[in-house]
Write a protein that holds these residues in place. Structure first.
Motif, PDB file in Angstrom:
ATOM      1  N   VAL A  26      41.498  42.872  45.844  1.00  0.00           N
ATOM      2  CA  VAL A  26      41.624  41.384  46.205  1.00  0.00           C
ATOM      3  C   VAL A  26      42.429  41.343  47.543  1.00  0.00           C
ATOM      4  CG1 VAL A  26      41.562  40.614  43.814  1.00  0.00           C
ATOM      5  CG2 VAL A  26      43.652  41.025  44.785  1.00  0.00           C
ATOM      6  N   GLU A  27      42.272  40.106  48.222  1.00  0.00           N
ATOM      7  CA  GLU A  27      43.135  39.895  49.405  1.00  0.00           C
ATOM      8  C   GLU A  27      44.076  38.825  48.954  1.00  0.00           C
ATOM      9  OE1 GLU A  27      44.447  40.517  53.389  1.00  0.00           O
ATOM     10  OE2 GLU A  27      42.621  41.321  52.529  1.00  0.00           O
ATOM     11  N   VAL A  44      45.368  34.531  46.123  1.00  0.00           N
ATOM     12  CA  VAL A  44      44.595  35.716  46.131  1.00  0.00           C
ATOM     13  C   VAL A  44      43.155  35.203  46.389  1.00  0.00           C
ATOM     14  CG1 VAL A  44      44.006  37.341  44.570  1.00  0.00           C
ATOM     15  CG2 VAL A  44      46.464  36.376  44.416  1.00  0.00           C
ATOM     16  N   ASP A  46      39.051  36.831  45.824  1.00  0.00           N
ATOM     17  CA  ASP A  46      38.430  38.041  45.552  1.00  0.00           C
ATOM     18  C   ASP A  46      37.197  38.467  46.389  1.00  0.00           C
ATOM     19  OD1 ASP A  46      36.172  36.419  45.111  1.00  0.00           O
ATOM     20  OD2 ASP A  46      36.359  36.518  42.892  1.00  0.00           O
ATOM     21  N   SER A  51      38.835  31.733  45.256  1.00  0.00           N
ATOM     22  CA  SER A  51      40.548  31.513  45.451  1.00  0.00           C
ATOM     23  C   SER A  51      41.048  31.226  44.216  1.00  0.00           C
ATOM     24  CB  SER A  51      40.721  30.739  46.488  1.00  0.00           C
ATOM     25  OG  SER A  51      42.065  30.534  46.831  1.00  0.00           O
ATOM     26  N   PHE A  80      42.250  37.963  38.507  1.00  0.00           N
ATOM     27  CA  PHE A  80      41.989  37.065  40.114  1.00  0.00           C
ATOM     28  C   PHE A  80      40.552  37.113  40.339  1.00  0.00           C
ATOM     29  CE2 PHE A  80      46.551  38.377  39.796  1.00  0.00           C
ATOM     30  CZ  PHE A  80      46.958  37.462  39.790  1.00  0.00           C
ATOM     31  N   VAL A  81      39.695  37.915  39.476  1.00  0.00           N
ATOM     32  CA  VAL A  81      38.275  37.892  40.023  1.00  0.00           C
ATOM     33  C   VAL A  81      37.464  37.098  39.271  1.00  0.00           C
ATOM     34  CG1 VAL A  81      36.233  39.556  40.280  1.00  0.00           C
ATOM     35  CG2 VAL A  81      38.988  40.298  40.645  1.00  0.00           C
TER      36      VAL A  81
END
Length: 89
Positions: A26-27, A44, A46, A51, A80-81
Motif C-alpha cells: 500500500v502507499e 493509506v 491500496d 483510500s 487497508f485493502v
C-alpha cells in the motif's frame, strides 16, 4: 459566482512511502497544506486506488507514522485493502 482561488499546495512528509506486508503493498501518505500548522493527515491507498484516511490530524508527521505502524501491527495490512467483487458465471 464565488472564486475560491487555486487548490492549496500539498506538502508530503519524507516519511510517506510504500509499505509491504505479507506480499501486499500500500502507499502510506502523510501530508498537510503547505505552510499550515493545523497538523498532518494520514492516508493509506491500496493498489486499486482505494483510500483509507484517518479523521484526526496529527501534530507531527512522526506521530502520524507511529499511528500507522500501530494500526499495521494491530490489524494488519489487509485492513487497508478493499477487494472489488468479481462476478462468477
Amino acid at each position: 459566482m464565488t472564486d475560491y482561488g487555486e487548490d492549496p499546495e500539498i506538502e508530503y512528509s519524507e516519511l510517506s512511502g510504500p509499505c509491504t506486508q505479507d506480499s501486499v503493498t500500500v502507499e502510506m501518505n502523510i501530508y498537510r497544506i503547505k505552510g499550515s500548522s493545523e497538523g498532518w493527515a494520514l492516508e493509506v491507498v491500496d493498489a486499486e486506488n482505494n483510500s483509507t484516511t484517518w479523521d484526526d490530524l496529527f501534530a507531527t508527521d512522526a506521530a502520524a507514522l507511529e499511528e500507522f505502524n500501530k494500526a499495521l501491527a494491530e490489524v494488519g495490512i489487509q485492513e487497508f485493502v478493499q477487494f472489488t467483487p468479481t462476478n462468477v458465471h
